[in-house]
Design a protein around this motif. Structure first.
Motif, PDB file in Angstrom:
ATOM      1  N   ASP A  35       0.846  -1.191   0.000  1.00  0.00           N
ATOM      2  CA  ASP A  35       0.000   0.000   0.000  1.00  0.00           C
ATOM      3  C   ASP A  35       0.884   1.244   0.000  1.00  0.00           C
ATOM      4  O   ASP A  35       1.957   1.249   0.618  1.00  0.00           O
ATOM      5  CB  ASP A  35      -0.894   0.034   1.237  1.00  0.00           C
ATOM      6  CG  ASP A  35      -2.123  -0.851   1.103  1.00  0.00           C
ATOM      7  OD1 ASP A  35      -2.419  -1.335  -0.014  1.00  0.00           O
ATOM      8  OD2 ASP A  35      -2.807  -1.044   2.133  1.00  0.00           O
ATOM      9  N   PRO A  36       0.437   2.308  -0.662  1.00  0.00           N
ATOM     10  CA  PRO A  36       1.209   3.563  -0.646  1.00  0.00           C
ATOM     11  C   PRO A  36       1.353   4.105   0.776  1.00  0.00           C
ATOM     12  O   PRO A  36       0.516   3.838   1.648  1.00  0.00           O
ATOM     13  CB  PRO A  36       0.355   4.520  -1.487  1.00  0.00           C
ATOM     14  CG  PRO A  36      -0.588   3.663  -2.248  1.00  0.00           C
ATOM     15  CD  PRO A  36      -0.780   2.411  -1.453  1.00  0.00           C
ATOM     16  N   SER A  37       2.405   4.856   0.993  1.00  0.00           N
ATOM     17  CA  SER A  37       2.668   5.450   2.304  1.00  0.00           C
ATOM     18  C   SER A  37       3.356   6.794   2.109  1.00  0.00           C
ATOM     19  O   SER A  37       4.134   6.961   1.165  1.00  0.00           O
ATOM     20  CB  SER A  37       3.571   4.529   3.120  1.00  0.00           C
ATOM     21  OG  SER A  37       3.957   5.172   4.313  1.00  0.00           O
ATOM     22  N   LEU A  38       3.073   7.721   3.004  1.00  0.00           N
ATOM     23  CA  LEU A  38       3.759   9.016   2.974  1.00  0.00           C
ATOM     24  C   LEU A  38       5.043   8.991   3.787  1.00  0.00           C
ATOM     25  O   LEU A  38       5.798   9.945   3.788  1.00  0.00           O
ATOM     26  CB  LEU A  38       2.827  10.115   3.505  1.00  0.00           C
ATOM     27  CG  LEU A  38       1.570  10.351   2.662  1.00  0.00           C
ATOM     28  CD1 LEU A  38       0.685  11.393   3.323  1.00  0.00           C
ATOM     29  CD2 LEU A  38       1.945  10.766   1.251  1.00  0.00           C
ATOM     30  N   LYS A  39       5.286   7.865   4.466  1.00  0.00           N
ATOM     31  CA  LYS A  39       6.500   7.744   5.279  1.00  0.00           C
ATOM     32  C   LYS A  39       7.714   7.506   4.387  1.00  0.00           C
ATOM     33  O   LYS A  39       7.593   7.034   3.265  1.00  0.00           O
ATOM     34  CB  LYS A  39       6.338   6.614   6.292  1.00  0.00           C
ATOM     35  CG  LYS A  39       5.254   6.924   7.307  1.00  0.00           C
ATOM     36  CD  LYS A  39       5.158   5.855   8.349  1.00  0.00           C
ATOM     37  CE  LYS A  39       4.074   6.247   9.345  1.00  0.00           C
ATOM     38  NZ  LYS A  39       3.949   5.282  10.415  1.00  0.00           N
TER      39      LYS A  39
END
Length: 153
Positions: A35-39
Protein backbone atom coordinates in the motif's frame (compact mmCIF):
# COMPACT_ATOMS: atom_id res chain seq x y z
CA UNK A 1 15.82 -11.72 -33.09
CA UNK A 2 15.83 -12.69 -29.42
CA UNK A 3 13.72 -11.01 -26.76
CA UNK A 4 15.39 -8.52 -24.42
CA UNK A 5 16.48 -9.80 -21.02
CA UNK A 6 13.70 -7.83 -19.33
CA UNK A 7 10.91 -9.45 -21.39
CA UNK A 8 8.01 -10.68 -19.30
CA UNK A 9 4.72 -12.23 -20.32
CA UNK A 10 1.71 -11.01 -18.38
CA UNK A 11 -0.40 -13.91 -17.17
CA UNK A 12 -3.10 -11.68 -15.71
CA UNK A 13 -3.96 -8.93 -13.26
CA UNK A 14 -6.07 -9.76 -10.21
CA UNK A 15 -7.04 -6.76 -8.05
CA UNK A 16 -3.66 -5.38 -6.85
CA UNK A 17 -1.77 -8.58 -7.76
CA UNK A 18 -0.22 -9.50 -11.10
CA UNK A 19 1.10 -12.77 -12.49
CA UNK A 20 4.04 -12.89 -14.90
CA UNK A 21 6.21 -15.40 -16.74
CA UNK A 22 9.84 -14.76 -17.64
CA UNK A 23 10.65 -17.45 -20.23
CA UNK A 24 14.31 -16.40 -20.39
CA UNK A 25 15.05 -17.20 -16.69
CA UNK A 26 12.68 -19.31 -16.75
CA UNK A 27 10.49 -18.31 -13.83
CA UNK A 28 6.94 -17.29 -12.99
CA UNK A 29 5.74 -15.12 -10.18
CA UNK A 30 2.80 -13.37 -8.56
CA UNK A 31 3.63 -9.88 -7.32
CA UNK A 32 2.03 -6.89 -5.61
CA UNK A 33 3.23 -3.52 -4.39
CA UNK A 34 2.69 -2.55 -0.77
CA UNK A 35 0.00 0.00 0.00
CA UNK A 36 1.21 3.56 -0.65
CA UNK A 37 2.67 5.45 2.30
CA UNK A 38 3.76 9.02 2.97
CA UNK A 39 6.50 7.74 5.28
CA UNK A 40 10.14 7.66 4.20
CA UNK A 41 11.12 4.71 2.01
CA UNK A 42 14.52 3.47 0.89
CA UNK A 43 13.04 1.00 -1.61
CA UNK A 44 9.75 0.35 -3.42
CA UNK A 45 8.27 -2.47 -1.31
CA UNK A 46 6.70 -5.52 -2.93
CA UNK A 47 5.70 -9.08 -2.14
CA UNK A 48 6.42 -11.81 -4.69
CA UNK A 49 5.77 -15.53 -4.86
CA UNK A 50 8.15 -17.09 -7.37
CA UNK A 51 8.58 -20.43 -9.09
CA UNK A 52 11.77 -21.53 -10.87
CA UNK A 53 11.04 -24.86 -12.63
CA UNK A 54 14.66 -25.72 -13.46
CA UNK A 55 15.70 -25.21 -9.82
CA UNK A 56 12.75 -27.20 -8.47
CA UNK A 57 11.67 -24.16 -6.43
CA UNK A 58 7.93 -23.52 -6.18
CA UNK A 59 5.91 -20.78 -4.48
CA UNK A 60 8.85 -19.08 -2.74
CA UNK A 61 7.80 -15.93 -0.86
CA UNK A 62 10.04 -12.86 -1.05
CA UNK A 63 9.51 -9.38 0.35
CA UNK A 64 11.35 -6.25 -0.72
CA UNK A 65 10.91 -4.06 2.33
CA UNK A 66 10.48 -0.29 2.22
CA UNK A 67 13.53 0.40 4.37
CA UNK A 68 17.01 -0.95 4.95
CA UNK A 69 16.89 -3.26 7.96
CA UNK A 70 18.75 -2.76 11.21
CA UNK A 71 21.27 -5.58 11.78
CA UNK A 72 19.59 -8.52 13.53
CA UNK A 73 16.19 -6.82 13.38
CA UNK A 74 13.31 -9.24 13.94
CA UNK A 75 11.10 -9.32 10.84
CA UNK A 76 7.52 -10.36 11.48
CA UNK A 77 4.85 -11.16 8.91
CA UNK A 78 1.24 -10.98 10.14
CA UNK A 79 -1.55 -12.64 8.13
CA UNK A 80 -4.90 -12.62 9.89
CA UNK A 81 -4.24 -14.02 13.37
CA UNK A 82 -1.02 -15.83 12.29
CA UNK A 83 2.48 -14.49 12.87
CA UNK A 84 5.60 -15.69 11.09
CA UNK A 85 9.19 -14.80 11.86
CA UNK A 86 11.00 -14.06 8.60
CA UNK A 87 14.69 -14.04 7.85
CA UNK A 88 16.52 -11.50 5.71
CA UNK A 89 18.84 -8.56 5.54
CA UNK A 90 19.42 -5.33 3.70
CA UNK A 91 15.97 -4.63 2.31
CA UNK A 92 14.80 -8.21 1.73
CA UNK A 93 12.99 -10.90 3.72
CA UNK A 94 11.98 -14.54 3.18
CA UNK A 95 10.36 -17.37 5.06
CA UNK A 96 12.73 -18.88 7.62
CA UNK A 97 12.17 -22.43 6.29
CA UNK A 98 10.11 -24.43 3.79
CA UNK A 99 7.33 -25.32 6.25
CA UNK A 100 6.86 -21.64 7.17
CA UNK A 101 6.87 -20.79 3.46
CA UNK A 102 4.06 -23.30 2.82
CA UNK A 103 2.08 -22.01 5.82
CA UNK A 104 2.48 -18.41 4.62
CA UNK A 105 1.22 -19.27 1.12
CA UNK A 106 -1.77 -21.14 2.62
CA UNK A 107 -2.58 -18.26 4.99
CA UNK A 108 -2.42 -15.75 2.13
CA UNK A 109 -5.19 -17.65 0.33
CA UNK A 110 -7.74 -17.08 3.10
CA UNK A 111 -6.91 -13.65 4.58
CA UNK A 112 -7.85 -10.16 3.42
CA UNK A 113 -4.49 -8.50 4.11
CA UNK A 114 -1.00 -9.04 5.47
CA UNK A 115 1.74 -6.82 6.76
CA UNK A 116 5.46 -7.07 7.43
CA UNK A 117 6.97 -5.15 10.31
CA UNK A 118 10.60 -4.60 11.35
CA UNK A 119 13.09 -1.93 12.48
CA UNK A 120 15.08 0.09 9.99
CA UNK A 121 18.78 0.93 10.09
CA UNK A 122 17.98 4.00 12.23
CA UNK A 123 16.07 1.91 14.79
CA UNK A 124 12.61 3.10 13.71
CA UNK A 125 9.76 0.64 13.43
CA UNK A 126 7.96 0.37 10.11
CA UNK A 127 5.37 -1.81 8.39
CA UNK A 128 4.44 -2.60 4.78
CA UNK A 129 0.78 -3.52 4.21
CA UNK A 130 -0.56 -5.69 1.38
CA UNK A 131 -4.20 -6.34 0.43
CA UNK A 132 -4.63 -10.01 -0.46
CA UNK A 133 -7.64 -9.74 -2.78
CA UNK A 134 -6.50 -11.40 -6.02
CA UNK A 135 -3.38 -12.99 -4.48
CA UNK A 136 -4.67 -16.58 -4.75
CA UNK A 137 -5.68 -16.09 -8.41
CA UNK A 138 -2.31 -14.51 -9.24
CA UNK A 139 -0.43 -17.36 -7.51
CA UNK A 140 -2.51 -19.92 -9.43
CA UNK A 141 -1.92 -18.13 -12.75
CA UNK A 142 1.84 -18.05 -12.09
CA UNK A 143 1.87 -21.75 -11.19
CA UNK A 144 0.03 -22.59 -14.41
CA UNK A 145 2.37 -20.37 -16.41
CA UNK A 146 5.38 -22.27 -15.09
CA UNK A 147 3.72 -25.65 -15.65
CA UNK A 148 3.82 -24.72 -19.35
CA UNK A 149 7.48 -23.66 -19.09
CA UNK A 150 8.28 -27.02 -17.52
CA UNK A 151 7.23 -28.77 -20.73
CA UNK A 152 9.35 -26.52 -22.97
CA UNK A 153 13.08 -27.24 -22.47
Amino acid sequence: MSAPASARDSLGLYATWGAFRDPIAPRCYAIALADPSLKQRDYQPFAAIGTWPRRGARNQIHFRLSRKLAPNSPIVLVIGDRRFNLTGGGGDAWAANSSDNAAIIAAMRSASRMYVRARDSRGRGFANIYPLAGAASAMDAAALGCARLNHNP
